[in-house]
Design an enzyme around this catalytic site. Structure first.
Site, short mmCIF file in Angstrom:
data_model
loop_
_atom_site.label_atom_id
_atom_site.label_comp_id
_atom_site.label_asym_id
_atom_site.label_seq_id
_atom_site.Cartn_x
_atom_site.Cartn_y
_atom_site.Cartn_z
N ARG A 72 -57.65 -26.24 -1.96
CA ARG A 72 -58.97 -26.40 -1.30
C ARG A 72 -59.55 -27.80 -1.55
O ARG A 72 -60.33 -28.32 -0.78
CB ARG A 72 -59.96 -25.32 -1.75
N TYR A 136 -69.71 -27.04 23.60
CA TYR A 136 -68.79 -25.92 23.38
C TYR A 136 -69.63 -24.69 22.97
O TYR A 136 -70.57 -24.82 22.16
CB TYR A 136 -67.81 -26.32 22.28
N ASP A 212 -68.23 -35.05 19.40
CA ASP A 212 -67.08 -34.15 19.46
C ASP A 212 -66.08 -34.79 20.44
O ASP A 212 -66.32 -34.83 21.65
CB ASP A 212 -67.53 -32.77 19.95
N LYS A 237 -56.56 -28.10 19.99
CA LYS A 237 -56.36 -28.48 21.38
C LYS A 237 -55.28 -29.55 21.51
O LYS A 237 -54.15 -29.32 21.13
CB LYS A 237 -57.70 -28.90 21.99
C1 PLP Z 1 -62.25 -25.51 21.00
C2 PLP Z 1 -63.37 -26.45 20.81
C3 PLP Z 1 -64.16 -26.40 19.65
C4 PLP Z 1 -63.96 -25.37 18.56
O1 PLP Z 1 -62.74 -25.52 17.92
P1 PLP Z 1 -61.95 -24.31 17.18
O2 PLP Z 1 -60.73 -24.98 16.69
O3 PLP Z 1 -61.70 -23.25 18.19
O4 PLP Z 1 -62.85 -23.82 16.09
C5 PLP Z 1 -65.16 -27.33 19.53
N1 PLP Z 1 -65.40 -28.25 20.48
C6 PLP Z 1 -64.68 -28.31 21.61
C7 PLP Z 1 -64.98 -29.36 22.63
C8 PLP Z 1 -63.64 -27.42 21.82
O5 PLP Z 1 -62.93 -27.47 22.96
#
Ligand code: PLP
Length: 422
Positions: A72, A136, A212, A237
């Site tokens: 951790r 999101y 983000d 992603k």
């Molecule tokens: C999928 C996504 C998230 C969240 O990510 P997780 O890995 O599912 O927790 C946040 N921001 C955007 C733009 C996303 O596409």
């Protein structure tokens, strides 16, 4: 207790090399002083690490020595991934002032862990956030329901409208953070990161700009070089890239922020599994190749859809008449792999297409090597109140696709066949 990660290891920058070379080599081979130096990143699937003797244990805990204690608090497999992200996301900021700039990343168990930990690291009771109005879904919920419980409140604004943002910023000069996504999901509005950051910091030099960057990845866009303080990713992603992991990462060039983020992974515990950061690091190696193919496929599909008589409207920032085309061209290397389009005939027509299309998997998420398709109004944006949903363009006929690396002729044929059935 301070971070015991070896600061020198995180300094590996490969500043002289191109993006693809950094994606392959940065962070690799630096952590293995032993006899067997594995060519590929090794998976340290271990909860805890052995101290040579009690003196070493004492030194590690008091941060007099760098090394590993407990997963951790840091893990060598994860460090390689973090170091590679530093090299990909941070080259430009590091080049500007190599002696005084250190780029650091903290990996998390998910994108949401990275986002919520960043918010809790940088905000406290009574703090105000100015946030993008199209986020999101779970981030939206974080700002609407979770953070207000701790006295953190957010003002929502369309950050792609710079004049509107400026007005809100001037009305809230004490805001502690600006938080947004660009391009947005699913209607792909683009915010000028550089202009927004410059203005926000002219009003409040201490404000945190948090972006983000999931939709772009560092291959297409590097927010830190444009004035942001933190660049966040859901590595689930494009970075993982194969739809096989859940992960997140926060990248910053402010030491004070890095320390606060590290504190959150310790106290809140959203640390990633070494296996998942191993997969994410593997994904990064082909990120440039995948993104190139994804972007070129997407361009072809966007134009095909736009010229189709069953399609009402196509959202794609690569169209010259997209309202934010110039900003997208300026700050992104290419226009990405996401397209949303509205079919004529509303919900029934959209469902007809979704239930009959080949190759595209009917699934949420994005950024995989293979193409995905989904219906925002009934899926990713189902919890958004209808009035807001329609106002932000998420109509019943809207379909979102995440374009993969398939042969583009096959993707076009699949879309054509499904559209014909409408
Ligand atoms: C999928 C996504 C998230 C969240 O990510 P997780 O890995 O599912 O927790 C946040 N921001 C955007 C733009 C996303 O596409």
């Amino acid at each position: 207790m301070e971070s015991t990660l070896d600061k020198n290891l995180l300094k590996e920058f490969y500043l002289d090399y191109g993006f693809q070379t950094r994606a392959l080599h940065a962070g690799e081979h630096v952590l293995q002083p032993g006899k067997a130096i594995s060519h590929a990143n090794a998976i340290y699937q271990s909860s805890t690490f052995v101290f040579q003797n009690s003196q070493e244990g004492k030194e590690l805990f008091s941060a007099k020595k760098d090394g590993y204690i407990y997963t951790r608090l840091g893990n060598p497999t994860t460090t390689v991934f973090e170091a590679k992200m530093n090299a990909l996301e941070g080259k430009e900021v590091k080049m500007k002032d190599p002696d005084n700039t250190r780029v650091s990343s903290v990996a998390f168990a998910s994108g949401m862990a990275a986002i919520s930990s960043t918010a809790l690291a940088l905000l406290g009771n009574g703090d105000k956030v100015i946030r993008g109005d199209s986020l999101y879904g779970c981030t939206e919920d974080l700002f609407l329901t979770t953070l207000p419980k701790y006295g953190i409140n957010a003002i929502s604004v369309d950050t792609s409208d710079l004049e509107m943002f400026k007005q809100v910023m001037q009305e809230n000069p004490d805001a502690k953070m600006v938080y947004f996504e660009t391009p947005t999901n699913p209607t792909l509005k683009v915010t000028d990161i550089e202009a927004l950051s410059k203005f926000a910091k002219s009003v409040n030099p201490d404000i945190y700009i948090v972006v983000d960057n999931t939709f772009c990845t560092p291959y297409l866009q590097r927010p830190l070089a444009l004035g942001a303080d933190v660049s966040l990713h859901s590595t689930t992603k494009y970075i993982g890239g194969h739809g096989v992991l859940i992960g997140g990462i926060a990248v910053t060039h402010r030491d004070a922020i890095k320390d606060k983020l590290y504190h959150m992974v310790k106290d809140l515990g959203g640390c990633p599994s070494p296996f998942d950061t191993w997969l994410a690091n593997l994904g990064l190696k082909t990120l440039p190749l995948r993104m190139e193919r994804i972007c070129s496929n997407t361009r072809v599909i966007a134009h095909f859809l736009r010229n189709h008589n069953k399609v009402e409207y196509v959202y794609y920032p690569g169209f010259e008449d997209h309202p934010h085309y110039d900003v997208a061209r300026k700050q992104m290397k290419d226009f990405g792999g996401m397209i949303s389009f509205e079919v004529k005939g509303g919900y029934d027509a959209a469902v007809k297409l979704l239930d009959n299309i080949h190759i595209f998997s009917l699934a949420v998420s994005l950024g995989s090597v293979d193409s995905l398709i989904q219906h925002p109004a009934s899926m990713t944006h189902a919890t958004v109140p209808e009035e807001i949903r329609l106002k932000t363009g998420v109509t019943d006929g809207l379909i979102r696709i995440s374009v993969g690396i398939e042969d583009v002729e096959d993707l076009l044929a699949a879309l054509e066949k499904a559209l014909e059935l409408i």
